[in-house]
Design a protein around this motif. Structure first.
Motif, PDB file in Angstrom:
ATOM      1  N   LYS A 162      39.548  74.366  13.423  1.00 11.33           N
ATOM      2  CA  LYS A 162      39.747  72.896  13.943  1.00 11.33           C
ATOM      3  C   LYS A 162      38.273  72.243  13.122  1.00 11.33           C
ATOM      4  O   LYS A 162      37.756  71.429  13.742  1.00 11.33           O
ATOM      5  CB  LYS A 162      39.375  72.765  15.214  1.00 11.33           C
ATOM      6  N   LEU A 163      38.135  72.559  11.834  1.00 12.14           N
ATOM      7  CA  LEU A 163      37.115  71.844  11.113  1.00 12.14           C
ATOM      8  C   LEU A 163      37.741  70.801  10.095  1.00 12.14           C
ATOM      9  O   LEU A 163      38.767  70.953   9.505  1.00 12.14           O
ATOM     10  CB  LEU A 163      36.440  72.922  10.369  1.00 12.14           C
ATOM     11  N   PRO A 164      36.911  69.909   9.546  1.00 13.37           N
ATOM     12  CA  PRO A 164      37.210  68.998   8.719  1.00 13.37           C
ATOM     13  C   PRO A 164      37.275  69.778   7.197  1.00 13.37           C
ATOM     14  O   PRO A 164      36.459  70.692   6.860  1.00 13.37           O
ATOM     15  CB  PRO A 164      36.311  68.020   8.575  1.00 13.37           C
ATOM     16  N   LEU A 165      38.321  69.527   6.239  1.00 18.81           N
ATOM     17  CA  LEU A 165      38.581  69.935   5.052  1.00 18.81           C
ATOM     18  C   LEU A 165      38.216  68.889   3.903  1.00 18.81           C
ATOM     19  O   LEU A 165      38.665  67.889   4.026  1.00 18.81           O
ATOM     20  CB  LEU A 165      40.074  70.492   4.971  1.00 18.81           C
ATOM     21  N   VAL A 166      37.049  69.264   3.174  1.00 19.02           N
ATOM     22  CA  VAL A 166      36.691  68.508   2.178  1.00 19.02           C
ATOM     23  C   VAL A 166      36.960  69.492   0.669  1.00 19.02           C
ATOM     24  O   VAL A 166      36.658  70.374   0.382  1.00 19.02           O
ATOM     25  CB  VAL A 166      35.301  68.235   2.071  1.00 19.02           C
ATOM     26  N   SER A 167      37.898  68.838  -0.046  1.00 15.92           N
ATOM     27  CA  SER A 167      38.281  69.363  -1.198  1.00 15.92           C
ATOM     28  C   SER A 167      37.815  68.643  -2.548  1.00 15.92           C
ATOM     29  O   SER A 167      37.837  67.498  -2.656  1.00 15.92           O
ATOM     30  CB  SER A 167      39.770  69.662  -1.496  1.00 15.92           C
ATOM     31  N   ILE A 168      37.109  69.340  -3.380  1.00 15.71           N
ATOM     32  CA  ILE A 168      36.370  68.607  -4.661  1.00 15.71           C
ATOM     33  C   ILE A 168      37.603  68.260  -5.462  1.00 15.71           C
ATOM     34  O   ILE A 168      37.268  67.106  -5.929  1.00 15.71           O
ATOM     35  CB  ILE A 168      35.334  69.849  -5.024  1.00 15.71           C
TER      36      ILE A 168
END
Length: 590
Positions: A548-554
């Protein structure tokens, strides 16, 4: 002639110029530097005489210029011109003593004219004249103002003659109004007869100062400017520019049932008539009559309704005695009614005061409460654009009606925006409120901080106010934005729309099972790295879903930036065309 060193005047000396001018004083490297006296030929064989400081042959520093006419200037000079603080005295001018203030490039920029009887007038504002012929024009303007001021009569007797401030740190006004400033301003009256005593409030007022009319902002500028600067961070660096164009608003995203209602409140006062603290009974009735006509002329179903004079008012012929008891109870239950506690001035209470209420109860106006008109419009859901459109239509209808009644218009200034009695609302006079249900966000102790991050605030408790009451979030949370001075209505509403959308995203993330918010909480940071083709994104997505973590994709951020017009996007597109790997700095900046 004088003291020479290395074939140059250095020390004391004198020189006469071909045009007949002279200089006697200190020299350095063959130029006037230091203290000296200069004479400049004028008309009819007379001379202007300057005594003071010089630098590199120019009047520079402190000095006095006595003109052939007998006028003189005592103050600061830069580069041979009046620049800085100074005093200009007219010779042989009846009633005028002098002008004191600041100068820029020989011209007065700000200050006041002092008259022989002790009366003062601010410049610019009440007294004008700053062009090339300012010495004549300013004198003429000041003379005219003085003659007019002698005929002015105070609307009401001042309750005190002596300096009334006892606690210098009580509020914004008492921190500024010194005894010297009080003595300088206390005899001034606007054309309507509004005086300083009408504007200074000594009771428990949050500011201690209100405006009695449009002219008070300039007539008492020496007091109003520093007080306004302490209330509004942008006051000294920007003018207020309003924008009432609903077409410029963003279209809000769908937010479901989270947003219950939206409310816009706008306060307005009219020019051509004093504000609430100084208005008399006849003028108050005129304001009431104009506003009732305006609201009656609007055919919009969300606006059409009826006017209810306060109980006891005799100002409306066919409603003598004001509203009925059951009408008063209904308006009070809906939170539309106002009382003496809501008003700065209660003279002739409750005459010519009342509430206009639409049949739908979605448009309400309080008339002659603190301001001439306080318009409140509401809607269900998140329909900010349509709500603002309705508000603008009502304001235009009011403007059209009052223009037919005489020299009336909404009090407005290129410098200040919309002028009101309440200095805290200077600029737009607008407040926006959104009632919403955020059951998950509401459980957080830092809810106020989260709301403030998006330019909003939690509405405080008070009369006819409701706020979050239980940790479970079952109550409606009222979010509020007081539109600050220097921010246009459209700019503020677009900020609010974005802020509400972001809060809804956070609420939905919590409802979906996320326990922490990445902007506000500490939680584990997991970095997934690997060579091309190693399924980095898929693995990161799986971890984000499980934990349940936010996903940050470069990669996603980079692809998103490709459509932008920026140096970063241009360089990224070039790498893609060339088939090259993106440099690390581009990935960091994205």
């Amino acid at each position: 002639e004088g003291t020479y060193r290395n074939d140059q005047l250095n020390g004391k000396g004198s020189r006469k110029w071909p045009n007949g001018g002279t200089y006697v004083g200190q020299w350095k490297h063959n130029k006037a530097n230091g203290i000296g006296t200069e004479t400049i030929p004028a008309a009819d064989g007379k001379v202007d005489t300057y005594t003071g400081q010089f630098q590199d042959d120019s009047r520079h520093g402190q000095g006095v210029m006595t003109y052939a006419s007998g006028n003189y200037y005592d103050g600061e000079w830069v580069g041979g011109k009046r620049n800085g603080a100074g005093k200009f005295v007219w010779a042989n001018v009846e009633n005028i003593d002098h002008f004191r203030g600041s100068f820029v490039d020989d011209l007065p920029s700000n200050g006041q004219v002092l008259f022989v009887d002790g009366l003062t007038a601010p410049f610019p504002g009440e007294v004008e004249g700053a062009g090339e012929n300012w010495i004549v024009d300013l004198c003429s303007s000041a003379t005219g103002w003085f003659e007019s001021a002698k005929e002015r009569k105070a609307r009401r007797e001042a309750p005190y003659d002596a300096y009334p401030i006892k606690d210098a740190d009580k509020n914004a006004m008492t921190k500024v109004l010194t005894e010297d400033l009080w003595n300088s301003l206390r005899r001034r009256l606007t054309a309507e007869g509004v005086g300083l005593h009408d504007c200074v409030l000594l009771d428990n007022h949050p500011v201690g100062l209100v405006a009695g009319s449009v002219a008070c902002y300039t007539l008492f500028r020496e007091l109003f400017d520093p007080v306004l600067a302490s209330l509004h961070p942008k006051y000294e660096t920007a003018s207020h520019v309003s924008d009432l164009d609903p077409s410029k608003l963003k279209t809000p995203a769908a937010v479901g049932e989270i947003i219950q209602t939206c409310t816009i409140r706008i306060d307005r006062c009219f020019s051509g008539v004093p504000f609430g603290v100084a208005i008399n009974s006849e003028e108050r009735r005129q304001v009431e009559s104009m506003l009732v006509k305006a609201f009656s002329s609007i055919e919009d179903p969300d606006v059409a309704g009826a006017y209810f004079p306060l109980a006891g008012s005799e100002s409306v012929a066919d409603q003598a005695g004001g509203m009925q008891a059951h009408e008063q109870s209904a308006l009070e239950a809906d939170g539309f009614l106002f009382s003496k506690l809501d008003c700065t001035d209660t003279r002739e209470w409750p005459d010519a005061r009342g509430v206009f209420c639409s049949t739908t109860k979605q448009t309400v106006a309080q008339i002659n409460a603190q301001e001439h008109c306080s318009l409140t419009a509401s809607c269900t859901g998140f329909g900010i654009p349509g709500l603002f459109l309705r508000v603008v239509k009502v304001l235009k209808a009011i403007e059209k009606t009052v223009a037919k009644e005489g020299d009336y218009a909404f009090a407005n200034s290129d410098r200040y925006g919309y002028l009101l009695c309440n200095l805290l609302k200077l600029g737009s006079g607008m407040t926006v409120e959104v009632a919403a249900r955020f059951p998950r966000l509401a459980r957080r102790r830092d809810i106020a901080k989260i709301v403030e991050t998006f330019g909003l605030g939690l509405r405080s408790e008070g009369r006819n106010m409701q706020r979050l009451k239980t940790p479970g979030g079952t109550e409606v949370m009222r979010l509020q934005m007081e539109v600050p001075y220097g921010t246009s209505e459209v700019e503020a509403l677009n900020t609010l729309i974005v802020g509400i959308e972001e809060l809804v995203k956070l609420e939905r993330a919590l409802m979906a099972g996320r326990r922490r918010l990445w902007m506000f909480d500490e939680f584990p940071k997991v970095v997934v790295a690997g060579p091309p083709g190693s399924n980095r994104k898929q693995l990161a997505a799986a971890i984000a879903e499980q934990c349940k973590l936010p996903l940050v994709s470069i990669g996603d951020l980079l692809r998103q930036s490709l459509g932008e017009e920026s140096a970063l996007a241009t360089e990224a597109r070039k790498c893609l065309v060339d088939g090259a790997l993106e440099p690390s700095q581009i990935l960091i900046d994205s």
